[in-house]
Scaffold this motif. Sequence first.
Motif, PDB file in Angstrom:
ATOM      1  N   PHE A 113      10.871  19.190  -1.522  1.00  0.00           N
ATOM      2  CA  PHE A 113       9.595  18.900  -0.575  1.00  0.00           C
ATOM      3  C   PHE A 113       9.490  17.553  -0.684  1.00  0.00           C
ATOM      4  CE2 PHE A 113       7.620  20.281  -4.474  1.00  0.00           C
ATOM      5  CZ  PHE A 113       6.663  19.326  -4.600  1.00  0.00           C
ATOM      6  N   PHE A 114       8.780  16.954   0.591  1.00  0.00           N
ATOM      7  CA  PHE A 114       8.347  15.757   0.636  1.00  0.00           C
ATOM      8  C   PHE A 114       6.797  15.671   0.073  1.00  0.00           C
ATOM      9  CE2 PHE A 114      11.249  15.681   4.327  1.00  0.00           C
ATOM     10  CZ  PHE A 114      12.173  14.401   4.042  1.00  0.00           C
ATOM     11  N   MET A 115       6.508  14.469  -0.679  1.00  0.00           N
ATOM     12  CA  MET A 115       5.096  14.136  -0.973  1.00  0.00           C
ATOM     13  C   MET A 115       4.994  12.760  -0.304  1.00  0.00           C
ATOM     14  SD  MET A 115       4.558  15.175  -4.840  1.00  0.00           S
ATOM     15  CE  MET A 115       3.026  14.484  -4.829  1.00  0.00           C
ATOM     16  N   TYR A 116       4.084  12.565   0.609  1.00  0.00           N
ATOM     17  CA  TYR A 116       4.091  11.325   1.331  1.00  0.00           C
ATOM     18  C   TYR A 116       2.865  10.692   1.772  1.00  0.00           C
ATOM     19  CZ  TYR A 116       3.904  14.119   5.760  1.00  0.00           C
ATOM     20  OH  TYR A 116       3.458  15.275   6.634  1.00  0.00           O
ATOM     21  N   SER A 117       2.545   9.525   2.378  1.00  0.00           N
ATOM     22  CA  SER A 117       1.372   8.930   3.204  1.00  0.00           C
ATOM     23  C   SER A 117       1.818   8.154   4.106  1.00  0.00           C
ATOM     24  CB  SER A 117       0.325   8.292   2.134  1.00  0.00           C
ATOM     25  OG  SER A 117       0.092   8.943   0.890  1.00  0.00           O
ATOM     26  N   ILE A 118       1.302   8.189   5.203  1.00  0.00           N
ATOM     27  CA  ILE A 118       1.402   7.304   6.226  1.00  0.00           C
ATOM     28  C   ILE A 118       0.588   6.118   6.439  1.00  0.00           C
ATOM     29  CG2 ILE A 118       1.744   7.375   8.708  1.00  0.00           C
ATOM     30  CD1 ILE A 118       2.184  10.565   8.734  1.00  0.00           C
ATOM     31  N   ILE A 119       0.978   5.000   6.500  1.00  0.00           N
ATOM     32  CA  ILE A 119       0.160   3.800   6.666  1.00  0.00           C
ATOM     33  C   ILE A 119       0.282   3.216   8.198  1.00  0.00           C
ATOM     34  CG2 ILE A 119      -0.181   1.369   5.964  1.00  0.00           C
ATOM     35  CD1 ILE A 119       1.301   2.296   3.416  1.00  0.00           C
ATOM     36  N   TRP A 120      -0.734   3.373   8.674  1.00  0.00           N
ATOM     37  CA  TRP A 120      -0.898   3.097  10.097  1.00  0.00           C
ATOM     38  C   TRP A 120      -1.345   1.475  10.243  1.00  0.00           C
ATOM     39  CZ3 TRP A 120       0.891   6.229  13.807  1.00  0.00           C
ATOM     40  CH2 TRP A 120       0.810   7.670  13.295  1.00  0.00           C
ATOM     41  N   PRO A 121      -0.817   0.734  10.966  1.00  0.00           N
ATOM     42  CA  PRO A 121      -0.924  -0.520  11.182  1.00  0.00           C
ATOM     43  C   PRO A 121      -2.322  -0.934  11.975  1.00  0.00           C
ATOM     44  CG  PRO A 121       0.828  -0.040  12.587  1.00  0.00           C
ATOM     45  CD  PRO A 121       0.575   1.177  11.805  1.00  0.00           C
ATOM     46  N   GLU A 122      -2.950  -1.946  11.822  1.00  0.00           N
ATOM     47  CA  GLU A 122      -3.994  -2.260  12.714  1.00  0.00           C
ATOM     48  C   GLU A 122      -3.661  -2.741  14.003  1.00  0.00           C
ATOM     49  OE1 GLU A 122      -6.316  -5.526  10.968  1.00  0.00           O
ATOM     50  OE2 GLU A 122      -6.687  -4.317   9.123  1.00  0.00           O
ATOM     51  N   GLN A 123      -2.443  -3.259  14.408  1.00  0.00           N
ATOM     52  CA  GLN A 123      -1.980  -3.677  15.657  1.00  0.00           C
ATOM     53  C   GLN A 123      -0.881  -2.672  16.090  1.00  0.00           C
ATOM     54  OE1 GLN A 123      -3.233  -6.115  17.336  1.00  0.00           O
ATOM     55  NE2 GLN A 123      -4.240  -6.735  15.325  1.00  0.00           N
ATOM     56  N   THR A 124      -0.868  -1.953  17.255  1.00  0.00           N
ATOM     57  CA  THR A 124      -0.292  -0.759  17.557  1.00  0.00           C
ATOM     58  C   THR A 124       1.254  -1.207  17.528  1.00  0.00           C
ATOM     59  OG1 THR A 124      -0.438  -1.807  20.058  1.00  0.00           O
ATOM     60  CG2 THR A 124      -2.007  -0.163  19.024  1.00  0.00           C
ATOM     61  N   ASP A 125       1.575  -2.642  17.828  1.00  0.00           N
ATOM     62  CA  ASP A 125       3.023  -3.015  17.740  1.00  0.00           C
ATOM     63  C   ASP A 125       3.695  -3.054  16.622  1.00  0.00           C
ATOM     64  OD1 ASP A 125       2.672  -2.988  20.595  1.00  0.00           O
ATOM     65  OD2 ASP A 125       2.418  -5.110  20.758  1.00  0.00           O
ATOM     66  N   ASP A 126       2.864  -3.088  15.384  1.00  0.00           N
ATOM     67  CA  ASP A 126       3.491  -3.484  14.231  1.00  0.00           C
ATOM     68  C   ASP A 126       4.093  -2.041  13.829  1.00  0.00           C
ATOM     69  OD1 ASP A 126       2.586  -5.914  14.021  1.00  0.00           O
ATOM     70  OD2 ASP A 126       0.539  -5.460  13.070  1.00  0.00           O
ATOM     71  N   PRO A 127       5.075  -2.161  12.807  1.00  0.00           N
ATOM     72  CA  PRO A 127       5.509  -1.011  12.361  1.00  0.00           C
ATOM     73  C   PRO A 127       4.776   0.117  11.704  1.00  0.00           C
ATOM     74  CG  PRO A 127       7.129  -3.033  11.696  1.00  0.00           C
ATOM     75  CD  PRO A 127       5.611  -3.314  12.247  1.00  0.00           C
ATOM     76  N   ILE A 128       4.928   1.202  11.582  1.00  0.00           N
ATOM     77  CA  ILE A 128       4.254   2.264  10.750  1.00  0.00           C
ATOM     78  C   ILE A 128       5.270   2.548   9.593  1.00  0.00           C
ATOM     79  CG2 ILE A 128       3.484   4.677  10.918  1.00  0.00           C
ATOM     80  CD1 ILE A 128       3.448   4.510  14.197  1.00  0.00           C
ATOM     81  N   THR A 129       4.541   2.810   8.401  1.00  0.00           N
ATOM     82  CA  THR A 129       5.305   2.802   7.044  1.00  0.00           C
ATOM     83  C   THR A 129       4.980   4.246   6.628  1.00  0.00           C
ATOM     84  OG1 THR A 129       5.353   0.357   6.866  1.00  0.00           O
ATOM     85  CG2 THR A 129       5.694   1.905   4.845  1.00  0.00           C
ATOM     86  N   VAL A 130       5.792   5.151   6.257  1.00  0.00           N
ATOM     87  CA  VAL A 130       5.966   6.116   5.541  1.00  0.00           C
ATOM     88  C   VAL A 130       6.398   6.053   4.000  1.00  0.00           C
ATOM     89  CG1 VAL A 130       6.202   8.649   5.394  1.00  0.00           C
ATOM     90  CG2 VAL A 130       6.069   7.719   7.449  1.00  0.00           C
ATOM     91  N   VAL A 131       5.212   6.270   3.172  1.00  0.00           N
ATOM     92  CA  VAL A 131       5.629   6.155   1.824  1.00  0.00           C
ATOM     93  C   VAL A 131       5.585   7.383   1.122  1.00  0.00           C
ATOM     94  CG1 VAL A 131       5.150   4.783  -0.323  1.00  0.00           C
ATOM     95  CG2 VAL A 131       4.701   3.578   1.871  1.00  0.00           C
ATOM     96  N   GLY A 132       6.526   7.764   0.208  1.00  0.00           N
ATOM     97  CA  GLY A 132       6.757   8.961  -0.489  1.00  0.00           C
ATOM     98  C   GLY A 132       7.937   9.211  -1.467  1.00  0.00           C
TER      99      GLY A 132
END
Length: 270
Positions: free
Chosen positions: A117-136
């Motif tokens: 299974f996945f264990m993960y967290s989602i890091i949403w950027p402050e700016q909508t155009d910046d990349p979203i990062t999933v760390v897990g």
Amino acid sequence: MNRKLPSSHDDDIQLKQKLIHYKAELNHYKQQVRQFERTLEQEKENTAFWRNKHSEALISSEKDAEIEELEKQLNLVKNELIEQRMVADGLKQKLARREPPQPVQEERFLKSDLIAFFMYSIIWPEQTDDPITVVGNVVIRNQTTKSLHAPILCLKVNQPSVTQLSGKMTDPGLDNTDTRSGVLQESSSEQWYYALPNWKEKIKQDGEYWLKPSSVSVIPPGGLLSFDSFQLSVTPSESISSILFQGYLYTDEWKEGTALLNKIILNFPV
């Protein structure tokens, strides 16, 4: 040629069989003792009878010798009976001192006992155009009662053009320094290799990352393997409404693969 050592359970069975044998021997000797005692009493009664009736004609020495011989045989049987009792008592004590046999573990080899299974967290950027990062991490546990060989992990993203996966993975041709045994170690941060020679084309065309551990080829029963600290970078796009990231695990025992228990889904407003 290797020989299988007898188990504690086999030793207990042998001891119990010996105990049953000696109990049978005890009963046999007890019957002999009773028979000799009855014969001896009968001979004594006969001797007394004939002595009283024909005291002058009876040659008592022959009867006395016969009685003496019977008494010797009786004493021999009694001694053997005592020895058999001592042996039986010793076996009983040895059996009582032994630890109770451990319950036999039920064999388990179902695909449902291979947990991934996945264990993960989602890091949403402050700016909508910046990349979203999933760390897990991807966690793999072998809950079967058998070893699993040659694990391969396939991570698939549905939009490879706007995503990029990074982490502890490399081209096998770039790293040949690992010399470990190939059996999963308790505490190790495992490096992963791309499992396909055309891995770049596979990622670009199908969004599939085929990976295998660099030094682990066997996951023993109860063993834990993980793909640690991956990062999935997602660049937002107006033409994409969602990102689906999922995984599959393959071994020599289950070549058809098994899906990870969960998926990572990112939805974007249209």
